[in-house]
Structures are given as structure tokens and as C-alpha cells.
Design a protein around this motif. Structure first.
Motif, PDB file in Angstrom:
ATOM      1  N   THR A   1     -26.315  23.575  32.497  1.00  0.00           N
ATOM      2  CA  THR A   1     -25.932  24.974  32.702  1.00  0.00           C
ATOM      3  C   THR A   1     -24.883  25.388  31.678  1.00  0.00           C
ATOM      4  N   PHE A   2     -25.104  26.551  31.052  1.00  0.00           N
ATOM      5  CA  PHE A   2     -24.164  27.093  30.076  1.00  0.00           C
ATOM      6  C   PHE A   2     -23.711  28.476  30.549  1.00  0.00           C
ATOM      7  N   LEU A   3     -22.417  28.756  30.438  1.00  0.00           N
ATOM      8  CA  LEU A   3     -21.861  30.055  30.815  1.00  0.00           C
ATOM      9  C   LEU A   3     -21.394  30.796  29.572  1.00  0.00           C
ATOM     10  N   TYR A   4     -21.636  32.125  29.547  1.00  0.00           N
ATOM     11  CA  TYR A   4     -21.233  32.966  28.422  1.00  0.00           C
ATOM     12  C   TYR A   4     -20.231  34.003  28.920  1.00  0.00           C
ATOM     13  N   TYR A   5     -19.135  34.161  28.170  1.00  0.00           N
ATOM     14  CA  TYR A   5     -18.030  35.014  28.598  1.00  0.00           C
ATOM     15  C   TYR A   5     -17.973  36.313  27.795  1.00  0.00           C
ATOM     16  N   GLU A   6     -17.187  37.258  28.325  1.00  0.00           N
ATOM     17  CA  GLU A   6     -17.064  38.572  27.696  1.00  0.00           C
ATOM     18  C   GLU A   6     -16.554  38.487  26.261  1.00  0.00           C
ATOM     19  N   ASP A   7     -15.715  37.494  25.980  1.00  0.00           N
ATOM     20  CA  ASP A   7     -15.150  37.377  24.631  1.00  0.00           C
ATOM     21  C   ASP A   7     -16.096  36.684  23.651  1.00  0.00           C
ATOM     22  N   GLY A   8     -17.330  36.369  24.112  1.00  0.00           N
ATOM     23  CA  GLY A   8     -18.315  35.751  23.231  1.00  0.00           C
ATOM     24  C   GLY A   8     -18.316  34.237  23.257  1.00  0.00           C
ATOM     25  N   SER A   9     -17.392  33.631  23.986  1.00  0.00           N
ATOM     26  CA  SER A   9     -17.327  32.170  24.038  1.00  0.00           C
ATOM     27  C   SER A   9     -18.389  31.607  24.977  1.00  0.00           C
ATOM     28  N   GLU A  10     -18.672  30.308  24.801  1.00  0.00           N
ATOM     29  CA  GLU A  10     -19.699  29.623  25.585  1.00  0.00           C
ATOM     30  C   GLU A  10     -19.128  28.322  26.130  1.00  0.00           C
ATOM     31  N   LYS A  11     -19.577  27.942  27.340  1.00  0.00           N
ATOM     32  CA  LYS A  11     -19.075  26.717  27.960  1.00  0.00           C
ATOM     33  C   LYS A  11     -20.214  26.017  28.695  1.00  0.00           C
ATOM     34  N   LYS A  12     -20.318  24.684  28.501  1.00  0.00           N
ATOM     35  CA  LYS A  12     -21.301  23.914  29.263  1.00  0.00           C
ATOM     36  C   LYS A  12     -20.676  23.589  30.618  1.00  0.00           C
ATOM     37  N   ALA A  13     -21.228  24.185  31.670  1.00  0.00           N
ATOM     38  CA  ALA A  13     -20.644  24.034  33.005  1.00  0.00           C
ATOM     39  C   ALA A  13     -21.191  22.822  33.748  1.00  0.00           C
ATOM     40  N   GLU A  14     -22.467  22.486  33.524  1.00  0.00           N
ATOM     41  CA  GLU A  14     -23.091  21.338  34.197  1.00  0.00           C
ATOM     42  C   GLU A  14     -24.004  20.623  33.210  1.00  0.00           C
ATOM     43  N   GLU A  15     -24.117  19.306  33.381  1.00  0.00           N
ATOM     44  CA  GLU A  15     -24.959  18.530  32.472  1.00  0.00           C
ATOM     45  C   GLU A  15     -25.701  17.447  33.249  1.00  0.00           C
ATOM     46  N   GLY A  16     -27.002  17.329  32.968  1.00  0.00           N
ATOM     47  CA  GLY A  16     -27.800  16.255  33.557  1.00  0.00           C
ATOM     48  C   GLY A  16     -27.959  16.320  35.059  1.00  0.00           C
ATOM     49  N   GLN A  17     -27.955  17.536  35.616  1.00  0.00           N
ATOM     50  CA  GLN A  17     -28.120  17.689  37.062  1.00  0.00           C
ATOM     51  C   GLN A  17     -29.592  17.520  37.444  1.00  0.00           C
ATOM     52  N   LYS A  18     -29.869  16.640  38.400  1.00  0.00           N
ATOM     53  CA  LYS A  18     -31.247  16.401  38.827  1.00  0.00           C
ATOM     54  C   LYS A  18     -31.477  16.961  40.226  1.00  0.00           C
ATOM     55  N   THR A  19     -32.663  17.528  40.425  1.00  0.00           N
ATOM     56  CA  THR A  19     -33.014  18.053  41.740  1.00  0.00           C
ATOM     57  C   THR A  19     -34.525  18.144  41.858  1.00  0.00           C
ATOM     58  N   GLU A  20     -34.984  18.351  43.090  1.00  0.00           N
ATOM     59  CA  GLU A  20     -36.411  18.543  43.347  1.00  0.00           C
ATOM     60  C   GLU A  20     -36.608  19.936  43.912  1.00  0.00           C
ATOM     61  N   ILE A  21     -37.584  20.664  43.398  1.00  0.00           N
ATOM     62  CA  ILE A  21     -37.791  22.051  43.805  1.00  0.00           C
ATOM     63  C   ILE A  21     -39.246  22.281  44.186  1.00  0.00           C
ATOM     64  N   PHE A  22     -39.451  23.307  45.031  1.00  0.00           N
ATOM     65  CA  PHE A  22     -40.805  23.751  45.378  1.00  0.00           C
ATOM     66  C   PHE A  22     -40.978  25.134  44.775  1.00  0.00           C
ATOM     67  N   LEU A  23     -41.884  25.258  43.823  1.00  0.00           N
ATOM     68  CA  LEU A  23     -42.043  26.516  43.096  1.00  0.00           C
ATOM     69  C   LEU A  23     -42.531  27.651  43.992  1.00  0.00           C
ATOM     70  N   GLY A  24     -43.144  27.322  45.122  1.00  0.00           N
ATOM     71  CA  GLY A  24     -43.648  28.358  46.020  1.00  0.00           C
ATOM     72  C   GLY A  24     -42.641  28.825  47.052  1.00  0.00           C
ATOM     73  N   ALA A  25     -41.416  28.306  46.996  1.00  0.00           N
ATOM     74  CA  ALA A  25     -40.394  28.679  47.989  1.00  0.00           C
ATOM     75  C   ALA A  25     -39.951  30.126  47.795  1.00  0.00           C
ATOM     76  N   ASP A  26     -39.717  30.823  48.910  1.00  0.00           N
ATOM     77  CA  ASP A  26     -39.270  32.218  48.847  1.00  0.00           C
ATOM     78  C   ASP A  26     -37.901  32.349  48.189  1.00  0.00           C
ATOM     79  N   THR A  27     -37.119  31.280  48.257  1.00  0.00           N
ATOM     80  CA  THR A  27     -35.761  31.330  47.720  1.00  0.00           C
ATOM     81  C   THR A  27     -35.697  31.120  46.207  1.00  0.00           C
ATOM     82  N   MET A  28     -36.824  30.731  45.607  1.00  0.00           N
ATOM     83  CA  MET A  28     -36.835  30.507  44.152  1.00  0.00           C
ATOM     84  C   MET A  28     -36.780  31.836  43.410  1.00  0.00           C
TER      85      MET A  28
END
Length: 452
Positions: A173-200
Motif C-alpha cells: 500500500t502506498f499513500l500520496y499526500y497533498e504536498d506531492g510526497s509518497e509513503k509506503k504504508a504496508e508491504e507484503g500483506q497477504k490475505t484471501e478474498i472472494f471476488l463475488g463478495a458484496d463488500t468488495m
């Protein structure tokens, strides 16, 4: 001091209190004595300052004002007690002129709980819907319990993803700020997802559908909510790698699984299904009882004629607004204004629904209070202690600490005591009105016929 009722219109009572000249003089003297104990005047000890000296330092208007502040609460308390007034708002006080050696009058308007006549409770007839627990309901519940034990396992397929797939992914995950800067907020996060979920989020589903294991997608999303604004974040980007296609495997219902699920309480599938049936029947009976309570209170509320004070309605509306704002903030990280904008909800419609909801809640509360008053239903200290102990156990806190906290908060204490009284009042109504049990199917047929 003498008091009298001047007028009473709907739920507003206007009363007057009259202090004699002697009472006023005594009160003024008392004020000077109080000032004498508090004032710092060179050459005099506190409490020993002569009145003539005090008059040089403290204007009479200020002394009279303080005297008035001391007299008015006594007048209000006496009128409330003498006329048994139950206030729903702060009194509107209009004091007259006060002078030493003369009488003093104060007029007060009290907004009180409205009075109304209750119907004969023993003649009220209501129906209690009895809900059936079918074999199909038991099987469905058993299926849900077994499915909760399902596991995700890899399929090792190398095909593109579809909307019906489960997938294992890894993302940064990368975040972009109003001043144009960028920050890596999360790295290598693993999860399992269901593409048909209403919450996706649709953007995520659209980007992943068609991608095969080993492929990566980049998704930019706007960042919303108060926290994002506070941190000056304008958008986020997700680098998502598809690790593999998964499938959901549900175990078969066997005696061994029953032993595992129930921790050896039951040993066969038959015993397990019977236990599930008992739980569903208990839940159905509880729902039936709760619905009956609502039906009774709503029926009485619909039978009584009462002018519900706007003060109570507005107070209830404020309470509902606050609760809804907190829920929307907690669940969606939005303010109410942002929620209206995003959901497209019409504010006028919302306010109209709020008016109706507040009116119903207040009217029900007035009915319960009237029934409790008419039948001497009160809460007891023992019941309050039991309630606090029960809450403490469920919350995992020390009962003594919780009791000290609640007793130290007058509003919270009153709220809990009122809750106990209302519960006892509803229980009284259930045993007083005439209740007829009706099977669920007949109740539904009746509703359909009334809707035609």
C-alpha cells in the motif's frame, strides 16, 4: 413563603411564590453574613466585618442579586414538591424587584410531563405470534454451522480469475499526500478474498478479474473520511499480486465433527441436530415474547390521547442523530454530511422520518411512565446492584468499580434505573392484558388480508 398556581395549559404550569418583607430582610442579612465570612477587608477578621463597612465595599444591587439567587431555588423546590410537578425542562423564571423590607415575588413556568388517561389495561386484547421451527430451518442452521468450519485450500490452477473465485493475494500500500510526497504504508500483506463478495470494491474486482496467478495489478483509489483529511492524504495505490486460486472446502457432518464442534457435549449428528432445534425454538420463543411486548406498548400508545411536548421530541431527535452519527463514523469513517452526499439520501425525508421515530419513542416512554405511576412500579437498590453486576460480568470488569462509576454519574444512574423500571412495567403489562396465541402462518395471512 406562599405559592399558588396561576395557570395550566396542556403541559405548562405557571406558578407564583411570594416572600414576605420579613423573609426578604432575613435573607438579605444572611447574604451579608456570608459576604462577611468571605471578604478580605484590611483591619477586619473574616466573619467579623460590620454590615455598614460591607455596604461601603459591596453595592446593594449586588447583594440583592445574590439574595435573589438564594431565594429562587427554595421557591422552585417548594412549588415542585407542593404541586408534585415532574419537570421535563429547566424552569422559566421571572423574578420581580427585590428590596430589603419589602415583599418579593417570583413567577415560574414549568414544562411538565403531560397527563393523560390510560385505557382499562385488563380489557386490551393482543395477539402473540408463535413462530414454528421447521426441519428445514434446523437443516439450514446445521449447514451454516458446518460451513463456518470450511477451509480455503489452493487449487494450483493457472487460469485467469473470474468473479466467482476465491483468491490468495499479496499487496503493498502506498499513500500520496497533498504536498506531492509518497509513503509506503504496508508491504507484503497477504490475505484471501472472494471476488463475488458484496463488500468488495468494484474497482478492485474489475482490476483482478482476468488476471492469473503470478500477475500483478496496480489500483489507485481516493481516500475518504476525517482521518484522511486530517493526515492530508489524497489517494492510495495498491500493488496486488495474485498468488493463487483458492477453493472453499466444507467438511462433512459426521459424529467426529460433532464431537469437535460441541467439545464432546454431543457425540452424534442426531444429538447435535436436536440441540440445534432446541436453540432455534428458544430463539423463536424469545422473539415471540419481545414482539408481544412491542405490540402491547404500541397498542396502548395508539389508544391514548396525549399532546407530546416538542421539548421531548427534539431531545429524542438529538439523541438519535448523535447515535447515528457515531455509528456512521465508526462503520464508514464519514461525517453525517459526507454520508448524505455519498448515499444520496434526502435530508428532508431523513428529518421527516426522524420526527416520526422520535414521536413514537417519546409516546411509548410516556405510556410506560404512566402505567408505572398508576401501578406503583418502582426499581429497587437491589435490582440496580444486580443490573450493574450483570453488566460487569458480561464486560469483564470489576463490579465494585463499575458501581462506583455509575453512582458517580447521575444521568447514567437515572438511565439505568429507568431501564429497570420500564422492564418491570412491560412485564406487568404482559401479565395484565388479554393475550391470544396465534400461529405464525395465521398471523401472516391476517397481515396480508389487512394490506389488501
Amino acid at each position: 413563603m406562599k405559592t399558588e398556581i396561576l395557570s395550566q395549559e396542556k403541559n405548562v404550569v405557571e406558578a407564583k411564590a411570594q416572600f414576605t418583607a420579613e423573609e426578604v430582610t432575613k435573607a438579605v442579612e444572611s447574604t451579608y453574613k456570608k459576604i462577611s465570612k468571605q471578604a478580605n477587608i484590611k483591619g477586619f477578621r473574616k466573619g467579623k466585618i460590620p454590615r455598614r463597612t460591607l455596604e461601603l465595599y459591596f453595592p446593594k444591587d449586588a447583594v440583592y442579586a445574590e439574595t435573589m439567587e438564594n431565594l429562587i431555588p427554595d421557591a422552585i423546590d417548594k412549588m415542585i414538591e407542593e404541586y408534585e410537578l415532574k419537570l421535563i425542562a429547566e424552569p422559566d423564571v421571572k423574578p420581580g424587584e427585590i428590596k430589603e423590607g419589602e415583599g418579593f415575588e417570583v413567577t415560574v413556568k414549568f414544562e411538565v410531563t403531560p397527563q393523560f388517561d390510560l385505557p382499562n389495561l385488563e380489557e386490551i386484547e393482543v395477539e402473540k405470534t408463535v413462530y414454528e421451527t421447521t426441519d428445514e430451518m434446523v437443516e439450514d442452521q446445521v449447514k451454516r454451522i458446518v460451513e463456518s468450519r470450511a477451509e480455503m485450500v489452493p487449487t494450483y490452477e493457472e487460469r485467469p480469475l473470474t468473479k466467482d473465485d476465491y483468491a490468495s493475494v499479496q499487496y503493498d500500500t502506498f499513500l500520496y499526500y497533498e504536498d506531492g510526497s509518497e509513503k509506503k504504508a504496508e508491504e507484503g500483506q497477504k490475505t484471501e478474498i472472494f471476488l463475488g463478495a458484496d463488500t468488495m470494491r468494484p474497482e478492485v474486482v474489475e482490476a483482478l478479474v482476468g488476471k492469473a496467478p503470478g500477475e500483478t495489478v496496480s489500483i489507485e483509489l481516493p481516500v475518504e473520511g476525517e482521518e484522511a483529511k486530517k493526515d492530508h492524504v489524497v489517494k492510495s495505490r495498491y500493488e496486488i499480486e495474485v498468488l493463487g486460486i483458492m477453493k472453499k472446502t466444507t467438511p462433512e457432518l459426521t459424529d467426529e465433527l460433532v464431537i469437535e464442534i460441541t467439545q464432546s457435549k454431543h457425540k452424534t449428528t442426531g444429538e447435535f441436530k436436536e440441540e440445534v432445534r432446541k436453540q432455534l425454538e428458544a430463539a423463536a420463543e424469545n422473539q415471540s415474547k419481545e414482539n408481544l411486548k412491542d405490540t402491547i406498548v404500541n397498542k396502548i400508545a395508539g389508544m391514548v390521547e396525549v399532546d407530546v411536548p416538542m421539548t421531548l421530541i427534539e431531545r429524542q431527535k438529538d439523541s438519535i442523530r448523535k447515535q447515528q452519527a457515531e455509528r456512521i463514523k465508526r462503520e464508514n469513517n464519514m461525517t453525517m454530511e459526507e454520508f448524505f452526499e455519498k448515499s444520496g439520501m434526502n435530508k428532508e425525508s431523513y428529518e421527516a422520518e426522524l420526527d416520526m421515530a422520535a414521536m413514537n419513542i417519546v409516546k411509548r416512554a410516556l405510556v410506560l411512565e404512566a402505567v408505572a405511576e398508576a401501578n406503583d412500579i418502582e426499581w429497587t437498590p437491589e435490582e440496580l446492584t444486580q443490573e450493574i453486576t450483570s453488566i460487569a460480568r458480561m464486560s469483564g470488569v470489576d463490579p465494585k468499580k463499575l458501581q462506583d462509576y455509575i453512582y458517580g454519574d447521575r444521568d447514567r444512574l437515572f438511565e439505568m434505573a429507568e431501564k429497570i423500571r420500564n422492564r418491570k412495567t412491560v412485564d406487568y403489562l404482559v401479565t395484565t392484558v388479554k393475550v391470544t396465541e396465534v400461529p405464525e402462518k395465521k398471523a401472516e395471512e391476517k397481515v396480508e388480508k389487512e394490506a389488501e
